[in-house]
Design a protein around this motif. Sequence first.
Motif, PDB file in Angstrom:
ATOM      1  N   LEU A  14       1.020  -1.276   0.023  1.00 59.26           N
ATOM      2  CA  LEU A  14       0.062   0.110  -0.038  1.00 59.26           C
ATOM      3  C   LEU A  14       0.781   1.266   0.137  1.00 59.26           C
ATOM      4  O   LEU A  14       1.802   1.380   0.774  1.00 59.26           O
ATOM      5  CB  LEU A  14      -0.898  -0.092   1.373  1.00 59.26           C
ATOM      6  N   PHE A  15       0.452   2.334  -0.555  1.00 61.10           N
ATOM      7  CA  PHE A  15       1.212   3.648  -0.640  1.00 61.10           C
ATOM      8  C   PHE A  15       0.278   4.481   0.281  1.00 61.10           C
ATOM      9  O   PHE A  15      -0.928   4.250   0.151  1.00 61.10           O
ATOM     10  CB  PHE A  15       1.247   4.090  -1.863  1.00 61.10           C
ATOM     11  N   TYR A  16       0.947   5.341   1.112  1.00 58.37           N
ATOM     12  CA  TYR A  16      -0.054   6.052   1.824  1.00 58.37           C
ATOM     13  C   TYR A  16       0.654   7.457   2.012  1.00 58.37           C
ATOM     14  O   TYR A  16       2.106   7.791   1.731  1.00 58.37           O
ATOM     15  CB  TYR A  16      -0.148   5.658   3.183  1.00 58.37           C
ATOM     16  N   LYS A  17      -0.036   8.494   2.259  1.00 58.27           N
ATOM     17  CA  LYS A  17       0.431   9.818   2.421  1.00 58.27           C
ATOM     18  C   LYS A  17      -0.440  10.418   3.568  1.00 58.27           C
ATOM     19  O   LYS A  17      -1.603  10.568   3.321  1.00 58.27           O
ATOM     20  CB  LYS A  17       0.293  10.743   1.075  1.00 58.27           C
ATOM     21  N   GLY A  18       0.341  11.054   4.555  1.00 61.12           N
ATOM     22  CA  GLY A  18      -0.563  11.748   5.817  1.00 61.12           C
ATOM     23  C   GLY A  18      -0.412  10.937   6.957  1.00 61.12           C
ATOM     24  O   GLY A  18       0.753  10.239   7.234  1.00 61.12           O
ATOM     25  N   VAL A  78      -6.515   5.391  -8.093  1.00 55.56           N
ATOM     26  CA  VAL A  78      -5.306   5.671  -8.659  1.00 55.56           C
ATOM     27  C   VAL A  78      -3.970   5.814  -7.923  1.00 55.56           C
ATOM     28  O   VAL A  78      -4.218   5.635  -6.524  1.00 55.56           O
ATOM     29  CB  VAL A  78      -5.540   7.251  -9.612  1.00 55.56           C
ATOM     30  N   GLY A  79      -3.102   5.852  -8.519  1.00 54.52           N
ATOM     31  CA  GLY A  79      -1.853   6.026  -7.677  1.00 54.52           C
ATOM     32  C   GLY A  79      -1.851   7.431  -7.169  1.00 54.52           C
ATOM     33  O   GLY A  79      -2.465   8.452  -7.419  1.00 54.52           O
ATOM     34  N   PHE A 128      -2.324   1.139  -5.816  1.00 50.04           N
ATOM     35  CA  PHE A 128      -2.074   1.142  -7.256  1.00 50.04           C
ATOM     36  C   PHE A 128      -0.609   1.951  -7.471  1.00 50.04           C
ATOM     37  O   PHE A 128      -0.382   2.919  -6.929  1.00 50.04           O
ATOM     38  CB  PHE A 128      -3.228   2.067  -8.130  1.00 50.04           C
ATOM     39  N   PRO A 129       0.166   1.527  -8.559  1.00 46.45           N
ATOM     40  CA  PRO A 129       1.395   2.147  -8.675  1.00 46.45           C
ATOM     41  C   PRO A 129       1.478   3.415  -9.068  1.00 46.45           C
ATOM     42  O   PRO A 129       0.299   3.930  -9.540  1.00 46.45           O
ATOM     43  CB  PRO A 129       1.950   1.014  -9.710  1.00 46.45           C
TER      44      PRO A 129
END
Length: 373
Positions: A104-108, A176-177, A204-205
């Motif tokens: 998983l990608f995350y921001k925050g 989306v990425g 998502f990449p």
Amino acid sequence: MTFYPILKKDEDALCLNHISYFNSKLCHFIINNVSSIEELKKNITPLLKQFNLKKTTLFSEKLNSFNAKKTTSFMEKNSIKLLTLNNPEYPPLLKEISFPPPILFYKGNIKCLTKHCLGVVGPRKASPYGIRVAELFTQECSQAFSIVSGFARGIDYTAHKTCVKNNKETIAVMGVGLDKYYPYSHHTLANEIIESKGLLLSEFPLFIEPSPFHFPLRNRIISGLSKGIIVCEAKTKSGSLITVQHAIDQNREVFAVPGSIFDSNSEGTLHLIQQGAKCTLHPNDIFEEFQMPPHSITTHNTLPLIEKVTQEALTPDESSILSILSKPMHIDSIIAQTSLPMTKVLHSLTCLELKNCIIKNEGNIFTKNHHAL
């Protein structure tokens, strides 16, 4: 906790995500049978034959062309981080689902994932009633839950925005990425979510274009993170019902807020109630289901989802239209019976709909909303 060697290095995890995000079964097959990307490259043909993957050439090309430095550089510059199944901060509830996303990608604020989560879903083209439901349930349930939704227009936007306004945590699961926003008009909302200690999350990449199949995949994460799902409104054929089906498969609670039997936007929620979803009239219904103390701001048995409209709040044209709506009526009949110009009728119908005095159904059929009058 199971440890997956191929996820140990970020570069290997990113490459794995790039080549297999579209097929969670394949991704899990790889992490359970291969210890590194180098090993995968050496044994690609027999492994893919074992999995019965037909497009082996395309898969091999993606595997050999992946540029990890481009991705890691962008992530560093934009404060995007990686969360894998090896990480102790990976959400326990999400780990329980069939084939959870290994990467998983995350921001925050990742601490949003440590709280109980509650999903809020509904249509992109939400009615004023659905928007009101989303606002009230989000406002009150966010006292105890991180609110999860899908960053789309309509109900999703309302849920996220309500949390932002009240400085509460919300998790936006993206289709989306994290290098882009979809829809792009929500880029300001994304910044507001992060500023209010919320979280952007995606499997998502980076650098891939949005695709229709992304959104059903995203929906399984919304339900997977959540103890339950609130369906504010839904048509019989709705993306929200895909999330509901995931929730049922994942043994999550489904809370359906009822609406008018004359409104197509409520057909899906009413059907869910018939099928056994919890008929939900107040946030306390949710707290009671989870045996949690009430956190609700309101103390009434039901929320004032529809405020009564007085005669003084109506214009003469609006009153004229309401006086003839004793039964569902097509817009052409409304124009003919009121003798008003089309422009005035269209304007008045829009105002009446915003005041919840009428409900617009398919085919430009309008019905009086007796609950508001």
